[in-house]
Design a protein around this motif. Structure first.
Motif, short mmCIF file in Angstrom:
data_model
loop_
_atom_site.label_atom_id
_atom_site.label_comp_id
_atom_site.label_asym_id
_atom_site.label_seq_id
_atom_site.Cartn_x
_atom_site.Cartn_y
_atom_site.Cartn_z
N CYS A 260 16.42 36.76 58.44
CA CYS A 260 17.87 36.43 59.24
C CYS A 260 17.75 36.44 60.86
O CYS A 260 18.18 35.67 61.55
N GLY B 297 23.36 35.60 55.30
CA GLY B 297 22.25 36.46 55.06
C GLY B 297 22.73 37.88 55.58
O GLY B 297 24.04 38.11 55.75
N CYS B 298 22.06 38.69 55.55
CA CYS B 298 22.41 40.36 56.01
C CYS B 298 22.69 40.36 57.37
O CYS B 298 23.37 41.18 57.87
N GLY B 299 21.90 39.54 58.06
CA GLY B 299 22.09 39.55 59.67
C GLY B 299 20.98 40.35 60.44
O GLY B 299 20.96 40.49 61.35
N LYS B 300 20.34 41.18 59.50
CA LYS B 300 19.48 42.30 60.05
C LYS B 300 17.96 41.94 59.87
O LYS B 300 17.06 42.47 60.46
N CYS B 301 17.64 41.48 58.72
CA CYS B 301 16.24 41.51 58.19
C CYS B 301 15.41 40.50 59.04
O CYS B 301 15.94 39.77 59.82
N THR C 79 18.40 40.27 50.92
CA THR C 79 19.64 40.99 50.63
C THR C 79 21.14 40.27 51.16
O THR C 79 21.62 40.77 51.87
N CYS D 131 17.11 35.20 53.21
CA CYS D 131 17.21 36.58 53.20
C CYS D 131 17.43 37.24 51.71
O CYS D 131 18.12 36.76 50.67
#
Ligand SMILES: [Zn+2]
Ligand SMILES: [Zn+2]
Length: 352
Positions: free
Chosen positions: A110, A103-107, A120, A118
């Motif tokens: 995630c 994943g993006c690691g931020k949303c 994005t 995720c």
């Protein structure tokens, strides 16, 4: 400089073509993996088409956000070739399976550990270049999973079909404690599910498939009973044989008929998890939700934490590998064609 050889998607609904570029240098926490094996999955066919079929000819377009040429393939096992300066505790020559659902690691998804959901995302072979290639770039060592003493082909298959089945079955643990689970659809994911269910659950599962050969194979692999859902009497017979229906079911097919069969076989308080993507609509009287205290839930692949749990289960010898056929990477298109025509039993795995 090392060359990166890929079997690329250069246009949708067209055969894959070989493309060769310079191998990327891993930056930051990135790890460059030399691919040993990459499995071929049904979703690769949808990616090549650029859409999923929903129902009545409606399509879900999945072409957005992907630049061509693009490399498919998400069931990857390989060897570390080189690492970026921030990729710690990873040595060249070490062998790993690669968790592809990055994943993006931020949303919010995630942050909750659900990289697989995720929106994005950087899913390998779906959103960023994947494994029908000599090498793949992995963003961080945390996505690399030890798999010894398993074969690289089996390790790769665990990353998608195995994980999908495991994640679905985990959602049914409490329900499956009350009696045998029903598994609908004994294709590649379903057969993996049958093996995992025997490792996780107390009761041997009941299976359903319209194909007599697949029912036979499932019975030999430990299913307690097998039903043909195209037989109009099958649902009643199943409900009778279980003393009122099952509490846990997985629909590995994902069609109108398969979900109707799975939900129709539920006892009060029962739950179906849907993983299949075949297509079609499903309708039921809304009152059936409260009257049967019924749950219908979907799941898409699985989390990194679930992958680590599944790998531990597989490495302890508790899961049978599916039948596997190896083909050279250059035959990727032929392998996809065979899968599309239903000629594949088990998994086809590409070897660069
Ligand atoms: Zn897959
Ligand atoms: Zn995210």
């Amino acid at each position: 400089m090392t060359k990166l050889r890929r079997l690329s998607l250069t246009a949708y609904e067209a055969p894959l073509c070989e493309t060769v570029v310079d191998c990327p240098q891993p930056q930051g926490s990135e790890v460059l993996i030399r691919i040993d094996r990459c499995g071929v999955c049904h979703s690769d066919l949808h990616m090549q088409d650029g859409y999923f079929l929903l129902s009545e000819g409606k399509r879900l377009d999945v072409r957005a956000g992907r630049t061509l040429p693009f490399t498919l393939g998400h069931e990857i096992a390989g060897t570390v070739e080189s690492t970026g300066p921030e990729a710690k505790d990873i040595k060249p020559g070490a062998k790993y399976a690669v968790y592809p659902w990055i994943g993006c690691g931020k949303c919010a998804a995630c942050t909750a550990g659900e990289d697989n959901l995720c929106s994005t995302n950087r899913h390998l072979g779906i959103s960023i270049d994947g494994g029908f290639a000599s090498h793949v770039l992995v963003p961080h060592p945390r996505y690399l999973i030890d798999y010894a003493p398993l074969s690289p082909s089996f390790a790769g298959a665990l990353m998608c079909s195995g994980l999908t089945a495991y994640s679905a079955l985990k959602r049914l643990r409490e329900h499956a404690a009350r009696g045998p689970a029903l598994l609908v659809g004994m294709g590649g994911v379903g057969m993996m599910g049958l093996s995992i269910a025997q490792a996780l659950f107390l009761h041997a599962p009941i299976v359903a498939d319209i194909d007599a050969g697949k029912r036979e194979t499932a019975l030999k692999a430990g299913a307690a009973a097998a039903f043909d859902p195209s037989d109009p009497e099958a649902r009643r017979a199943l409900v009778k044989s279980t003393g009122g229906g099952v509490f846990a079911a997985v629909d590995f097919v994902g069609s109108e008929k398969s979900l109707a069969f799975a939900s129709g076989a539920l006892a009060k308080g029962g739950k179906v998890v849907v993983t299949g993507l075949l297509g079609g609509n499903f309708s039921t009287p809304v009152a059936m939700f409260p009257l049967k205290a019924m749950t219908i839930e979907g799941t898409l692949t699985g989390t990194l934490a679930e992958t680590i749990e599944l790998m531990a289960l597989a490495r302890s010898g508790k899961i049978d590998p599916p039948p596997m056929t190896e083909r050279p990477l250059g035959e990727a298109q032929a392998a996809l064609d065979d899968l599309r025509q239903g000629k594949v039993v088990g998994r086809v795995v590409l070897a660069p």
